[in-house]
Motif scaffolding. Structure first.
Motif, PDB file in Angstrom:
ATOM      1  N   ASP A   1       0.857  -1.191   0.000  1.00 53.08           N
ATOM      2  CA  ASP A   1       0.000   0.000   0.000  1.00 53.08           C
ATOM      3  C   ASP A   1       0.892   1.240   0.000  1.00 53.08           C
ATOM      4  OD1 ASP A   1      -1.832   2.009   0.488  1.00 53.08           O
ATOM      5  OD2 ASP A   1      -2.440   1.257   2.448  1.00 53.08           O
ATOM      6  N   PRO A   2       0.855   2.059  -1.074  1.00 48.43           N
ATOM      7  CA  PRO A   2       1.723   3.244  -1.137  1.00 48.43           C
ATOM      8  C   PRO A   2       1.480   4.235   0.007  1.00 48.43           C
ATOM      9  CG  PRO A   2       0.566   2.908  -3.228  1.00 48.43           C
ATOM     10  CD  PRO A   2       0.028   1.916  -2.250  1.00 48.43           C
ATOM     11  N   SER A   3       0.289   4.249   0.540  1.00 46.17           N
ATOM     12  CA  SER A   3       0.001   5.187   1.626  1.00 46.17           C
ATOM     13  C   SER A   3       0.648   4.738   2.942  1.00 46.17           C
ATOM     14  CB  SER A   3      -1.500   5.363   1.813  1.00 46.17           C
ATOM     15  OG  SER A   3      -2.084   4.189   2.319  1.00 46.17           O
ATOM     16  N   PHE A   4       1.018   3.463   3.042  1.00 47.70           N
ATOM     17  CA  PHE A   4       1.632   2.965   4.278  1.00 47.70           C
ATOM     18  C   PHE A   4       2.964   3.652   4.533  1.00 47.70           C
ATOM     19  CE2 PHE A   4       4.527  -0.107   6.350  1.00 47.70           C
ATOM     20  CZ  PHE A   4       3.950  -0.085   7.603  1.00 47.70           C
ATOM     21  N   LYS A   5       3.792   3.741   3.519  1.00 47.15           N
ATOM     22  CA  LYS A   5       5.100   4.387   3.683  1.00 47.15           C
ATOM     23  C   LYS A   5       4.915   5.846   4.108  1.00 47.15           C
ATOM     24  CE  LYS A   5       8.252   3.598   0.549  1.00 47.15           C
ATOM     25  NZ  LYS A   5       9.134   3.672  -0.618  1.00 47.15           N
ATOM     26  N   LYS A   6       3.926   6.499   3.534  1.00 50.85           N
ATOM     27  CA  LYS A   6       3.646   7.888   3.911  1.00 50.85           C
ATOM     28  C   LYS A   6       3.203   7.982   5.364  1.00 50.85           C
ATOM     29  CE  LYS A   6       2.412   9.371  -0.719  1.00 50.85           C
ATOM     30  NZ  LYS A   6       1.327   9.674  -1.634  1.00 50.85           N
ATOM     31  N   ARG A   7       2.388   7.034   5.808  1.00 48.54           N
ATOM     32  CA  ARG A   7       1.931   7.042   7.196  1.00 48.54           C
ATOM     33  C   ARG A   7       3.086   6.804   8.154  1.00 48.54           C
ATOM     34  NH1 ARG A   7      -2.078   2.720   7.152  1.00 48.54           N
ATOM     35  NH2 ARG A   7      -2.154   2.965   9.397  1.00 48.54           N
ATOM     36  N   VAL A   8       3.969   5.887   7.808  1.00 50.16           N
ATOM     37  CA  VAL A   8       5.152   5.635   8.643  1.00 50.16           C
ATOM     38  C   VAL A   8       5.989   6.903   8.718  1.00 50.16           C
ATOM     39  CG1 VAL A   8       7.354   4.388   8.742  1.00 50.16           C
ATOM     40  CG2 VAL A   8       5.243   3.145   8.254  1.00 50.16           C
ATOM     41  N   MET A   9       6.174   7.550   7.574  1.00 55.30           N
ATOM     42  CA  MET A   9       6.958   8.783   7.546  1.00 55.30           C
ATOM     43  C   MET A   9       6.311   9.865   8.401  1.00 55.30           C
ATOM     44  SD  MET A   9       8.300   8.996   3.604  1.00 55.30           S
ATOM     45  CE  MET A   9       8.959  10.629   3.838  1.00 55.30           C
ATOM     46  N   MET A  10       4.996   9.981   8.352  1.00 53.10           N
ATOM     47  CA  MET A  10       4.319  11.034   9.116  1.00 53.10           C
ATOM     48  C   MET A  10       4.381  10.767  10.615  1.00 53.10           C
ATOM     49  SD  MET A  10       3.830  13.219   6.915  1.00 53.10           S
ATOM     50  CE  MET A  10       3.364  14.400   8.130  1.00 53.10           C
ATOM     51  N   VAL A  11       4.275   9.508  11.028  1.00 52.93           N
ATOM     52  CA  VAL A  11       4.396   9.188  12.460  1.00 52.93           C
ATOM     53  C   VAL A  11       5.783   9.586  12.940  1.00 52.93           C
ATOM     54  CG1 VAL A  11       4.573   7.283  14.114  1.00 52.93           C
ATOM     55  CG2 VAL A  11       2.670   7.364  12.513  1.00 52.93           C
ATOM     56  N   ALA A  12       6.810   9.151  12.209  1.00 48.68           N
ATOM     57  CA  ALA A  12       8.181   9.485  12.591  1.00 48.68           C
ATOM     58  C   ALA A  12       8.420  10.985  12.505  1.00 48.68           C
ATOM     59  CB  ALA A  12       9.174   8.735  11.703  1.00 48.68           C
ATOM     60  N   HIS A  13       7.882  11.617  11.489  1.00 48.59           N
ATOM     61  CA  HIS A  13       8.046  13.057  11.306  1.00 48.59           C
ATOM     62  C   HIS A  13       7.416  13.839  12.457  1.00 48.59           C
ATOM     63  CE1 HIS A  13       7.973  17.027   9.486  1.00 48.59           C
ATOM     64  NE2 HIS A  13       6.674  17.060   9.676  1.00 48.59           N
ATOM     65  N   ASP A  14       6.173  13.506  12.789  1.00 45.83           N
ATOM     66  CA  ASP A  14       5.482  14.215  13.866  1.00 45.83           C
ATOM     67  C   ASP A  14       6.248  14.073  15.182  1.00 45.83           C
ATOM     68  OD1 ASP A  14       3.556  14.943  12.053  1.00 45.83           O
ATOM     69  OD2 ASP A  14       2.067  13.494  12.758  1.00 45.83           O
ATOM     70  N   TYR A  15       6.757  12.892  15.434  1.00 46.33           N
ATOM     71  CA  TYR A  15       7.497  12.663  16.673  1.00 46.33           C
ATOM     72  C   TYR A  15       8.816  13.430  16.666  1.00 46.33           C
ATOM     73  CZ  TYR A  15      10.158  10.487  20.345  1.00 46.33           C
ATOM     74  OH  TYR A  15      10.925  10.288  21.451  1.00 46.33           O
ATOM     75  N   THR A  16       9.571  13.350  15.574  1.00 44.87           N
ATOM     76  CA  THR A  16      10.891  13.983  15.551  1.00 44.87           C
ATOM     77  C   THR A  16      10.783  15.504  15.542  1.00 44.87           C
ATOM     78  OG1 THR A  16      11.028  13.727  13.144  1.00 44.87           O
ATOM     79  CG2 THR A  16      12.118  12.056  14.493  1.00 44.87           C
ATOM     80  N   VAL A  17       9.840  16.053  14.811  1.00 47.97           N
ATOM     81  CA  VAL A  17       9.692  17.516  14.794  1.00 47.97           C
ATOM     82  C   VAL A  17       9.356  18.012  16.198  1.00 47.97           C
ATOM     83  CG1 VAL A  17       8.225  19.415  14.017  1.00 47.97           C
ATOM     84  CG2 VAL A  17       9.146  17.826  12.362  1.00 47.97           C
ATOM     85  N   LYS A  18       8.417  17.356  16.865  1.00 48.70           N
ATOM     86  CA  LYS A  18       8.049  17.770  18.224  1.00 48.70           C
ATOM     87  C   LYS A  18       9.276  17.698  19.131  1.00 48.70           C
ATOM     88  CE  LYS A  18       5.470  16.186  22.222  1.00 48.70           C
ATOM     89  NZ  LYS A  18       6.647  16.209  23.057  1.00 48.70           N
ATOM     90  N   ASN A  19      10.009  16.594  19.052  1.00 47.15           N
ATOM     91  CA  ASN A  19      11.178  16.401  19.899  1.00 47.15           C
ATOM     92  C   ASN A  19      12.280  17.398  19.580  1.00 47.15           C
ATOM     93  OD1 ASN A  19      12.552  14.635  21.905  1.00 47.15           O
ATOM     94  ND2 ASN A  19      10.947  13.243  21.207  1.00 47.15           N
ATOM     95  N   TRP A  20      12.549  17.592  18.297  1.00 44.12           N
ATOM     96  CA  TRP A  20      13.612  18.529  17.902  1.00 44.12           C
ATOM     97  C   TRP A  20      13.247  19.959  18.261  1.00 44.12           C
ATOM     98  CZ3 TRP A  20      14.571  16.039  12.491  1.00 44.12           C
ATOM     99  CH2 TRP A  20      15.453  14.959  12.638  1.00 44.12           C
ATOM    100  N   MET A  21      11.987  20.308  18.116  1.00 44.47           N
ATOM    101  CA  MET A  21      11.550  21.665  18.452  1.00 44.47           C
ATOM    102  C   MET A  21      11.732  21.923  19.946  1.00 44.47           C
ATOM    103  SD  MET A  21      10.735  23.269  15.741  1.00 44.47           S
ATOM    104  CE  MET A  21       9.785  24.653  16.270  1.00 44.47           C
ATOM    105  N   ASP A  22      11.453  20.900  20.757  1.00 49.77           N
ATOM    106  CA  ASP A  22      11.629  21.049  22.204  1.00 49.77           C
ATOM    107  C   ASP A  22      13.112  21.118  22.570  1.00 49.77           C
ATOM    108  OD1 ASP A  22       8.895  20.933  22.449  1.00 49.77           O
ATOM    109  OD2 ASP A  22       8.844  18.848  23.147  1.00 49.77           O
ATOM    110  N   THR A  23      13.935  20.336  21.885  1.00 50.63           N
ATOM    111  CA  THR A  23      15.356  20.234  22.217  1.00 50.63           C
ATOM    112  C   THR A  23      16.190  21.342  21.589  1.00 50.63           C
ATOM    113  OG1 THR A  23      15.061  17.847  22.303  1.00 50.63           O
ATOM    114  CG2 THR A  23      17.314  18.642  22.246  1.00 50.63           C
ATOM    115  N   TYR A  24      15.910  21.634  20.299  1.00 53.77           N
ATOM    116  CA  TYR A  24      16.691  22.628  19.557  1.00 53.77           C
ATOM    117  C   TYR A  24      15.756  23.673  18.961  1.00 53.77           C
ATOM    118  CZ  TYR A  24      19.895  18.640  19.619  1.00 53.77           C
ATOM    119  OH  TYR A  24      20.671  17.578  20.005  1.00 53.77           O
TER     120      TYR A  24
END
Length: 189
Positions: free
Chosen positions: A112-135
């Motif tokens: 499912d092509p949308s699966f890779k996008k969903r995985v990317m968005m989960v990781a993206h949402d987590y990393t952006v939140k974390n990076w914004m808090d840290t840096y």
């Protein structure tokens, strides 16, 4: 009595999941029928329909299980701590290795092509939140761009690693991903 039922349900779902993965290696989800899934899993259609509404529902459940596992892994680490970031990446790579057949199939051309996008968005949402808090940065878009770049590259690295038969250990892959994410190409020297 209840544990027997639970084991039968787990077994049925496992057989259907394995059958779906086997068929997805050959063709896309739109070409797979419930009849094929049931024949391969050696169960009848009424049993299938007692668990899933159709082949797409089964695929969605498999994908959701992976997304949930990924969320749980991401939430248990703090990216702001260098050692924890590496541990988190290693845990994710170990998870991909342990589920290599499923992950490779879901990321393949028949997945499912949308699966890779969903995985990317989960990781993206987590990393952006974390990076914004840290840096904290003046422009939040920069964090978003960096995150998308790092996550997209990491997922593609893992795809190639799976296709290459996991020719490096999960620890080696985690170090490569972590170094590229934190230090860029200069980390390869």
């Amino acid at each position: 009595m209840s544990s027997k039922i639970d084991r039968r349900i787990k077994y049925t779902r496992l057989m259907l999941k394995e059958s779906l993965m086997k068929l997805l290696k050959e063709k896309s989800i739109s070409s797979i029928t419930v009849k094929e899934l049931c024949a391969l899993a050696d169960i009848n259609r009424s049993t299938f329909y007692s668990h899933y509404s159709d082949q797409y529902d089964l695929l969605t459940q498999v994908e959701e299980e992976i997304i949930q596992d990924m969320n749980e892994t991401l939430m248990s680490y703090n990216l702001g701590q260098d050692d924890e970031a590496l541990q988190m990446i290693e845990k994710i790579v170990e998870y991909v290795a342990a589920n290599s057949d499923i992950c490779e199939t879901l990321f393949s051309e028949h997945g499912d092509p949308s699966f890779k996008k969903r995985v990317m968005m989960v990781a993206h949402d987590y990393t952006v939140k974390n990076w914004m808090d840290t840096y904290p940065v003046d422009d939040p878009k920069i964090s978003e761009y960096v995150s998308l770049f790092a996550i997209s590259g990491s997922i593609h690295i893992l795809e190639i690693w799976l296709k290459n038969g996991m020719d490096k250990t999960p620890k080696e892959m985690a170090e490569i991903i972590n170094n590229l994410t934190n230090k860029g190409l200069s980390s390869l020297r």
